[in-house]
Design an enzyme around this catalytic site. Structure first.
Site, mmCIF file in Angstrom:
data_model
loop_
_atom_site.group_PDB
_atom_site.id
_atom_site.type_symbol
_atom_site.label_atom_id
_atom_site.label_comp_id
_atom_site.label_asym_id
_atom_site.label_seq_id
_atom_site.Cartn_x
_atom_site.Cartn_y
_atom_site.Cartn_z
ATOM 1 N N GLU A 139 143.636 37.161 -74.998
ATOM 2 C CA GLU A 139 142.364 37.414 -75.530
ATOM 3 C C GLU A 139 141.379 37.379 -73.369
ATOM 4 O OE1 GLU A 139 138.068 37.128 -76.186
ATOM 5 O OE2 GLU A 139 139.536 35.030 -76.620
ATOM 6 N N GLU A 237 131.831 37.019 -82.783
ATOM 7 C CA GLU A 237 131.488 35.786 -82.347
ATOM 8 C C GLU A 237 130.729 35.402 -81.142
ATOM 9 O OE1 GLU A 237 135.203 32.614 -80.309
ATOM 10 O OE2 GLU A 237 134.911 34.463 -79.072
#
Length: 259
Positions: A139, A237
């Site tokens: 990521e 998130e």
């Protein structure tokens, strides 16, 4: 229609960790994710997943010494044996919890992170994970929230995925991080669709609920993800601006449902 997973490291944090599973299910989520499970026995997490009809869709490999400022160590020279042990532990949890995606954090540049080590460690992780049908994800993370993080740009992640050349290595595409670092989020969804295995969402500039500031058109972004053919999950998130439940008006505003 996208499916949304509650990130239990960010949502329902007024409750003890194991109680957040029930809260997420009652709020309408069918999937959950979190950062690190390792302080809790896997069987206790499994019990909460099963009791609430939830799928665990993602968690991170052990990050190293988090409290001392480490943010993963997949790219740090001299830590290869420790990384191999971390992969083994994460796969043990993934097997017990039925999770098929693991995020390997790279580490920080000022801790000595290098591409060579990163690639080698990702090859090892992907090879071991493939035996269990698990994907390893990387990521890009913005340097405002995580100063000095090694991997910050989507194109760099794509290059590393191509170099490792493992079918179970993919991109974890956080829409918030992409916006902060590079912009062009909607175009990037289409550009990197073939390597993206998981999305995450939060609203700039404060990482709150999607759509609150207007900086990103989340209704359009969710439509773009749907149009890309993505069959996985979008992890929530984000940091609620108030109580988690009070902030759950965004799905209706964005013309989506949590499930």
């Amino acid at each position: 229609m996208p499916r949304f997973a509650a990130n239990l490291s960010f949502l329902f944090t007024d409750l003890p960790f194991l109680d957040r599973f029930e809260a997420a299910a009652k709020a309408g989520f069918k999937g959950v994710e979190f950062m690190f499970p390792y302080a809790t026995p896997a069987n206790e997490i499994r019990t909460r997943l099963d009791a609430n009809g939830l799928e665990l869709v993602l968690f991170n490999l052990p990050p190293g010494h988090w409290d001392k400022g480490e943010r993963g160590f997949a790219a740090l020279p001299g830590r290869e044996d420790e990384f191999a042990s971390a992969v083994d532990l994460a796969l043990t949890y993934a097997d017990a919890l039925g999770c098929r995606r693991l995020h390997a954090m790279a580490g920080l540049t000022d801790h000595g992170a290098t591409r060579e080590v990163y690639v080698a460690n990702l090859r090892l992780a992907a090879a071991w994970a493939a035996e269990q049908g698990v994907d390893i994800l990387i990521e890009p993370i913005n340097t405002r929230d995580m100063p000095g993080y090694f991997l910050t740009r989507t194109s760099d992640a794509a290059d590393i995925i191509a170099e490792v050349d493992a079918s179970n290595l993919g991109l974890q595409f956080d829409l918030y991080h992409r916006h902060i670092m590079e912009g062009g989020v909607e175009a990037a969804i289409a550009e990197f669709a073939t390597i993206t295995r998981h999305y995450q969402c939060a609203d700039p500039p404060d990482r709150g609920e999607p759509g609150g500031s207007g900086e990103l058109d989340y209704a359009a972004l969710f439509r773009a993800i749907d149009a890309s053919g993505h069959k996985g999950w979008i992890g929530c998130e984000y940091k609620p601006r108030g109580e988690t439940l009070a902030g759950l008006g965004w799905p209706a505003a964005c013309d989506v449902t949590l499930a």
